[in-house]
Design an enzyme around this catalytic site. Sequence first.
Site, short mmCIF file in Angstrom:
data_model
loop_
_atom_site.label_atom_id
_atom_site.label_comp_id
_atom_site.label_asym_id
_atom_site.label_seq_id
_atom_site.Cartn_x
_atom_site.Cartn_y
_atom_site.Cartn_z
N ASP A 286 -3.36 2.72 5.49
CA ASP A 286 -3.80 4.05 5.94
C ASP A 286 -3.41 5.15 4.94
OD1 ASP A 286 -4.23 2.47 8.14
OD2 ASP A 286 -2.78 3.48 9.42
N SER B 40 10.86 -6.99 8.97
CA SER B 40 10.65 -8.44 8.78
C SER B 40 11.08 -8.94 7.40
CB SER B 40 9.19 -8.79 9.04
OG SER B 40 8.38 -7.99 8.22
N ARG C 68 6.24 -15.06 -8.71
CA ARG C 68 5.34 -15.36 -7.60
C ARG C 68 3.90 -15.55 -8.06
NH1 ARG C 68 7.87 -11.10 -3.21
NH2 ARG C 68 9.71 -12.36 -2.83
N GLU D 234 11.55 -16.38 -0.07
CA GLU D 234 11.92 -16.94 -1.38
C GLU D 234 13.37 -17.41 -1.37
OE1 GLU D 234 10.00 -14.84 -4.52
OE2 GLU D 234 11.87 -14.73 -5.64
N ARG E 229 5.51 -7.62 -8.78
CA ARG E 229 6.84 -7.22 -8.31
C ARG E 229 7.77 -8.43 -8.25
NH1 ARG E 229 9.59 -7.09 -3.03
NH2 ARG E 229 7.84 -8.21 -2.15
N HIS F 223 2.31 -14.35 -2.20
CA HIS F 223 3.61 -15.03 -2.10
C HIS F 223 3.30 -16.51 -1.97
CE1 HIS F 223 7.52 -16.27 -0.72
NE2 HIS F 223 7.99 -15.04 -0.86
N GLN G 137 -0.15 -8.91 -4.81
CA GLN G 137 0.76 -10.05 -4.93
C GLN G 137 0.55 -11.09 -3.84
OE1 GLN G 137 5.30 -9.72 -4.31
NE2 GLN G 137 5.06 -10.33 -6.45
N LEU H 280 5.83 -15.52 6.59
CA LEU H 280 6.54 -15.77 5.34
C LEU H 280 7.69 -16.76 5.51
CD1 LEU H 280 7.11 -14.72 2.36
CD2 LEU H 280 8.82 -13.28 3.43
N HIS I 262 0.98 -10.72 0.05
CA HIS I 262 2.31 -10.30 0.45
C HIS I 262 2.60 -8.83 0.17
CE1 HIS I 262 6.47 -10.83 1.47
NE2 HIS I 262 6.91 -10.60 0.27
N TYR I 263 2.10 -8.31 -0.94
CA TYR I 263 2.58 -7.00 -1.37
C TYR I 263 1.55 -6.35 -2.29
CZ TYR I 263 5.79 -3.52 -3.31
OH TYR I 263 6.39 -2.35 -3.69
N PHE J 208 17.25 -14.92 -7.17
CA PHE J 208 15.91 -14.62 -6.66
C PHE J 208 14.92 -14.76 -7.81
CE2 PHE J 208 13.61 -12.63 -3.06
CZ PHE J 208 14.38 -13.13 -2.04
N GLY K 86 5.36 7.75 8.54
CA GLY K 86 5.92 6.41 8.40
C GLY K 86 7.39 6.37 8.75
C1 FAD Z 1 7.54 -10.75 5.73
C2 FAD Z 1 8.02 -9.87 4.62
C3 FAD Z 1 9.24 -10.12 4.00
C4 FAD Z 1 9.68 -9.31 2.96
N1 FAD Z 1 10.89 -9.58 2.38
C5 FAD Z 1 11.36 -8.75 1.41
C6 FAD Z 1 12.65 -8.96 0.85
O1 FAD Z 1 13.38 -9.87 1.23
N2 FAD Z 1 13.07 -8.12 -0.11
C7 FAD Z 1 12.31 -7.08 -0.56
O2 FAD Z 1 12.76 -6.34 -1.43
N3 FAD Z 1 11.07 -6.86 -0.03
C8 FAD Z 1 10.60 -7.66 0.95
N4 FAD Z 1 9.36 -7.42 1.48
C9 FAD Z 1 8.63 -6.21 1.10
C10 FAD Z 1 9.23 -5.00 1.82
O3 FAD Z 1 9.76 -5.39 3.05
C11 FAD Z 1 8.20 -3.92 2.06
O4 FAD Z 1 7.52 -3.62 0.86
C12 FAD Z 1 8.87 -2.65 2.57
O5 FAD Z 1 9.69 -2.93 3.67
C13 FAD Z 1 7.88 -1.57 2.92
O6 FAD Z 1 8.59 -0.51 3.51
P1 FAD Z 1 7.89 0.90 3.76
O7 FAD Z 1 8.92 1.77 4.37
O8 FAD Z 1 7.23 1.34 2.52
O9 FAD Z 1 6.74 0.57 4.81
P2 FAD Z 1 6.79 -0.11 6.26
O10 FAD Z 1 8.12 -0.66 6.63
O11 FAD Z 1 5.62 -1.02 6.29
O12 FAD Z 1 6.54 1.12 7.23
C14 FAD Z 1 5.31 1.79 7.27
C15 FAD Z 1 5.39 2.87 8.32
O13 FAD Z 1 4.23 3.69 8.25
C16 FAD Z 1 3.75 3.95 9.54
N5 FAD Z 1 2.31 4.23 9.42
C17 FAD Z 1 1.39 3.58 8.66
N6 FAD Z 1 0.19 4.15 8.79
C18 FAD Z 1 0.34 5.20 9.64
C19 FAD Z 1 -0.54 6.18 10.18
N7 FAD Z 1 -1.85 6.21 9.87
N8 FAD Z 1 -0.04 7.10 11.03
C20 FAD Z 1 1.27 7.08 11.37
N9 FAD Z 1 2.16 6.18 10.89
C21 FAD Z 1 1.69 5.25 10.04
C22 FAD Z 1 4.09 2.71 10.34
O14 FAD Z 1 4.17 3.01 11.71
C23 FAD Z 1 5.46 2.36 9.75
O15 FAD Z 1 6.47 3.06 10.42
C24 FAD Z 1 8.88 -8.23 2.52
C25 FAD Z 1 7.68 -7.98 3.14
C26 FAD Z 1 7.23 -8.80 4.15
C27 FAD Z 1 5.89 -8.53 4.75
#
Ligand code: FAD
Length: 581
Positions: A211, A47, A285, A245, A388, A232, A230, A242, A353-354, A116, A11
């Site tokens: 995954d 995003s 939420r 918020e 959350r 939204h 969750q 989205l 959303h989450y 928030f 990731g």
């Molecule tokens: C539209 C939106 C707005 C949001 N706004 C906010 C906010 O304002 N504030 C807040 O606190 N939270 C917010 N959230 C929640 C927050 O953004 C996410 O929970 C967080 O960014 C997740 O980060 P992560 O690094 O865990 O995963 P991600 O950023 O989703 O990254 C996952 C990574 O895993 C990799 N991956 C997945 N499966 C595999 C596989 N099988 N093999 C190889 N690579 C893989 C992908 O390529 C990617 O690089 C928002 C979420 C969304 C959807």
Amino acid sequence: MTLSHDVLIVGGGGAGLRAAIAVAEDDARLSVAIVSKVYPMRSHTVSAEGGAAAVIRPDDSLDEHAYDTISGGDWLCAQDAVEVFVKEAPGELLRLEHWGCPWSREPDGRVAVRPFGGMKKMRTWYAADRTGFHLLHTLFQTALQYERIARYDEWYVMKLLVDDGRVVGVVAVELMSGRIEAITAKAVILCTGGCGQIYPFTTNAAIKTGDGLGLAYRAGAPLKDMEFVQYHPTGLPFTGILVTEAARAEGGWLINKDGYRYLQDYDLGTPSPKPVLRSMELGPRDRLSQAFVKEIEKGRTLDTPYGPVVHLDLRHLGETVIDARLPFVRELCRSYENIDPVHELIPVRPVVHYMMGGVHTDIHGATPLEGLFAAGEAACVSINGANRLGSNSLPELLVFGARAGRAAASFASGAQGGTAVRPAVQAQVEDERRRLERDLFHRDGKEPISAIREEMRATMEEGAGIYRSGDSLAKAADRLSVLQERFRSARLEDRSRTFNTELLAALELSFMLDVAEIIVHCALLREESRGAHQRVDFPARDDHRFLANSLVHRDADGSQRVEYPPVTITRWPPGERVYGR
Ligand SMILES: Cc1cc2nc3c(=O)[nH]c(=O)nc-3n(C[C@H](O)[C@H](O)[C@H](O)COP(=O)(O)OP(=O)(O)OC[C@H]3O[C@@H](n4cnc5c(N)ncnc54)[C@H](O)[C@@H]3O)c2cc1C
């Protein structure tokens, strides 16, 4: 030739990049690599819009942030983890500033914060409404400074390699060529994000397919609190995009078809019987999404081709505020709904959303499976409990991404032996190659996988949506087991090896079906209503039976076994949920 590293991170989103930097900073001798199915900057973190919470103002305190998080999570949070989280979050956000993150400012130069949902004090830092973009960019450019951090961009991890009860690497397919390789490692950190794609309407990017949850579960690591999904309250109908918020934090209103701010009719968990008008749109939420369902029942929503909607009204904020604080919201509304929120109402509906649940870890990001760590949305520490609070996820992935990185680095430094592949492990790699050849590349099945995916999504929305019941969940469980069966004989038409997106979709669907079954199973067993898990047949919270996290294990015969260890309570005994500012 075997690909091999000391620490392998699956990731390249916020959690993965933060973990990689922590490993690189911790021990210069360690080799670290990131495998990501998309180029890191395309991870879903990019995003995030609204912001990241951390105490920064003198009128605020760590205890208040902790209390808001715990009561917001309906007392299912691990309180030791929450204490660590609120303490380390401000340092992480400041570090990001030093690495170049352009946090928005007050006119006097201080870091700006916005209110928030569920946060009683203003503590949400933001970079306009593009917080995730700036955060991810900052982490990515910092990671690029370390030559030691190798990258496998556009490689898809299909399986964790386990040798004698210890994770020793992964099997991955390079999407460009279709070649399947083992990448061995002394420690693996799963940072694979959430799985909103198992539902039909979601804010989550198409790559969020759970995954990592499937990988961990199949390898023998338990998942925690999977029944808590969750919604939204403000997604755009059809696309699910989205509307942050922050739009309500800046003063936006939710109104029904009569132009009435309907939230004043609902108990949002505020101390007074009627929520204060000023803050009701910033209720939690889960409660806002539940109020939407009640509005449908009262016939006070508007019907559209994409289901019922209410309206988000930003018009009274005026063009200047919208352009300064919510430029992205305006851009999204114009591009995807052909409306201008300066003059028009925005149609919205609750969308998934989450995932509060995830791979069970301790406060160092370690799972019970030796050599396996997890962080970010894929993990469940848990600081989010049953619901959350918005803006806690970005600081969470920084705090626990860094912690998991440090813990994995120290595990890898102390690990015995090299990363040579033993015959038993080599056999797992060969098995996986054969499985792909046989099951996927040469599959002449009956139906396309897209049909199964659509049915899975509809099943989840109907059976395990905002409100659930024993009956709806049991039906969903039956339908999912039929879908698993149908998936085994589904058809793949694309036989090419170069960027075979149909193959990728099949691998993702196989994880999603597993995760969907787990969510439904855990939701069926939790006979109470708490946070995002609302059972119409068990409408009350039941601390006597369920002040406990659910831990789901995969037994040797493939069946699910759920345990309920008690929630870790340090200083805040369970109470009523209280919101509002
Ligand atoms: C539209 C939106 C707005 C949001 N706004 C906010 C906010 O304002 N504030 C807040 O606190 N939270 C917010 N959230 C929640 C927050 O953004 C996410 O929970 C967080 O960014 C997740 O980060 P992560 O690094 O865990 O995963 P991600 O950023 O989703 O990254 C996952 C990574 O895993 C990799 N991956 C997945 N499966 C595999 C596989 N099988 N093999 C190889 N690579 C893989 C992908 O390529 C990617 O690089 C928002 C979420 C969304 C959807």
